[in-house]
Scaffold this motif. Structure first.
Motif, PDB file in Angstrom:
ATOM      1  N   VAL A 160      -5.650  -2.267  -4.736  1.00  0.00           N
ATOM      2  CA  VAL A 160      -6.256  -3.529  -4.195  1.00  0.00           C
ATOM      3  C   VAL A 160      -6.980  -3.331  -2.868  1.00  0.00           C
ATOM      4  CG1 VAL A 160      -5.112  -5.228  -5.589  1.00  0.00           C
ATOM      5  CG2 VAL A 160      -4.013  -4.424  -3.328  1.00  0.00           C
ATOM      6  N   PRO A 161      -8.125  -3.888  -2.264  1.00  0.00           N
ATOM      7  CA  PRO A 161      -8.648  -3.517  -1.246  1.00  0.00           C
ATOM      8  C   PRO A 161      -7.815  -3.919  -0.008  1.00  0.00           C
ATOM      9  CG  PRO A 161      -9.846  -5.446  -2.369  1.00  0.00           C
ATOM     10  CD  PRO A 161      -8.844  -4.651  -3.202  1.00  0.00           C
ATOM     11  N   PRO A 162      -8.190  -3.461   1.342  1.00  0.00           N
ATOM     12  CA  PRO A 162      -7.389  -3.748   2.439  1.00  0.00           C
ATOM     13  C   PRO A 162      -7.313  -5.170   2.589  1.00  0.00           C
ATOM     14  CG  PRO A 162      -9.005  -2.022   2.760  1.00  0.00           C
ATOM     15  CD  PRO A 162      -9.403  -2.359   1.465  1.00  0.00           C
ATOM     16  N   ASN A 163      -6.338  -5.563   3.285  1.00  0.00           N
ATOM     17  CA  ASN A 163      -6.279  -7.018   3.554  1.00  0.00           C
ATOM     18  C   ASN A 163      -5.675  -7.898   2.683  1.00  0.00           C
ATOM     19  OD1 ASN A 163      -6.472  -9.861   4.025  1.00  0.00           O
ATOM     20  ND2 ASN A 163      -8.681  -9.729   4.267  1.00  0.00           N
ATOM     21  N   PRO A 164      -5.599  -7.637   1.462  1.00  0.00           N
ATOM     22  CA  PRO A 164      -5.564  -8.516   0.512  1.00  0.00           C
ATOM     23  C   PRO A 164      -4.233  -9.164   0.369  1.00  0.00           C
ATOM     24  CG  PRO A 164      -5.453  -6.458  -0.386  1.00  0.00           C
ATOM     25  CD  PRO A 164      -5.438  -6.338   1.013  1.00  0.00           C
ATOM     26  N   ILE A 165      -3.225  -8.453  -0.433  1.00  0.00           N
ATOM     27  CA  ILE A 165      -2.044  -9.166  -0.876  1.00  0.00           C
ATOM     28  C   ILE A 165      -0.939  -7.958  -0.998  1.00  0.00           C
ATOM     29  CG2 ILE A 165      -2.848 -11.144  -1.914  1.00  0.00           C
ATOM     30  CD1 ILE A 165      -2.916  -9.594  -4.669  1.00  0.00           C
ATOM     31  N   ASP A 166       0.109  -8.191  -0.790  1.00  0.00           N
ATOM     32  CA  ASP A 166       1.233  -7.385  -0.992  1.00  0.00           C
ATOM     33  C   ASP A 166       1.713  -7.853  -2.430  1.00  0.00           C
ATOM     34  OD1 ASP A 166       3.568  -5.792  -1.060  1.00  0.00           O
ATOM     35  OD2 ASP A 166       4.526  -6.871   0.367  1.00  0.00           O
ATOM     36  N   PRO A 167       1.569  -7.158  -3.329  1.00  0.00           N
ATOM     37  CA  PRO A 167       2.179  -7.193  -4.744  1.00  0.00           C
ATOM     38  C   PRO A 167       3.702  -7.792  -4.799  1.00  0.00           C
ATOM     39  CG  PRO A 167       1.305  -5.289  -5.011  1.00  0.00           C
ATOM     40  CD  PRO A 167       0.977  -5.501  -3.347  1.00  0.00           C
ATOM     41  N   GLY A 168       4.266  -7.246  -3.629  1.00  0.00           N
ATOM     42  CA  GLY A 168       5.755  -7.861  -3.593  1.00  0.00           C
ATOM     43  C   GLY A 168       5.809  -9.243  -3.037  1.00  0.00           C
ATOM     44  N   GLN A 169       4.906  -9.677  -2.331  1.00  0.00           N
ATOM     45  CA  GLN A 169       4.914 -11.308  -1.973  1.00  0.00           C
ATOM     46  C   GLN A 169       4.679 -12.086  -3.500  1.00  0.00           C
ATOM     47  OE1 GLN A 169       1.901 -11.103   1.037  1.00  0.00           O
ATOM     48  NE2 GLN A 169       3.464 -10.975   2.573  1.00  0.00           N
ATOM     49  N   LEU A 170       4.077 -11.493  -4.440  1.00  0.00           N
ATOM     50  CA  LEU A 170       3.690 -12.074  -5.507  1.00  0.00           C
ATOM     51  C   LEU A 170       4.662 -11.772  -6.732  1.00  0.00           C
ATOM     52  CD1 LEU A 170       0.078 -12.454  -5.173  1.00  0.00           C
ATOM     53  CD2 LEU A 170       1.428 -14.143  -4.820  1.00  0.00           C
TER      54      LEU A 170
END
Length: 166
Positions: A114-124
């Motif tokens: 995923v591009p920078p700044n997006p999301i941490d998959p662990g948060q989802l």
């Protein structure tokens, strides 16, 4: 076989009669449809993409990565079954990693890009588990091999339960 994930899938099938874009939710191992019954799917048609090229948002990239990985895990389990092995081991290992604490991406499959700044998959993590659970449930419902269907149903139950537990 009835599993925890089966009831939502049945509801989605009913709703898909008037919202055909929902087919992609409970049959995520199929390619996205450009059109179904004359209506564009949620993914849009090729013409729409060609007219308005945009990078996918980070959440869409993550969803794509979850589905691709879950499909790859499912295909690996099917291959193991076809060669006489135990597909539950492949499914269990991926589920252990997706459902574990701390959460992590299954180590035998590349993680989402995923591009920078997006999301941490662990948060989802709960969302990732639910998405993968729906993929595994679609395999459970679509395979006539009872042992393999049962293995997919068990991992779908585990993923959905972990997603709901938070």
């Amino acid at each position: 076989m009835t599993t925890t994930a089966a009831n939502p899938a049945q509801v989605l099938r009913l709703l898909a009669r008037i919202h055909p874009e929902l087919w992609e939710i409970f049959q995520p191992h199929l390619p996205a449809l450009a059109s179904h019954n004359g209506h564009s799917s949620w993914a849009g048609s090729v013409d729409e993409v060609a007219l308005n090229p945009q990078p996918l948002p980070p959440v869409a990239l993550l969803r794509q990565a979850v589905r691709a990985t879950a499909n790859s895990v499912a295909n690996a389990a099917i291959s193991v079954r076809l060669t006489g092995g135990n597909p539950r081991e492949v499914l269990r290992e991926a589920a252990d990693e997706w459902c574990g604490t701390p959460w992590r991406w299954p180590r035998h499959w590349p993680g989402p890009v995923v591009p920078p700044n997006p999301i941490d998959p662990g948060q989802l993590a709960s969302t990732v588990r639910a998405e993968a659970g729906i993929v595994f449930q679609s395999y459970a419902e679509g395979i006539s091999d009872e042992a393999l269907s049962s293995a997919f149903g068990e991992v779908a139950d585990r993923m959905i339960s972990a997603a709901l537990a938070g």
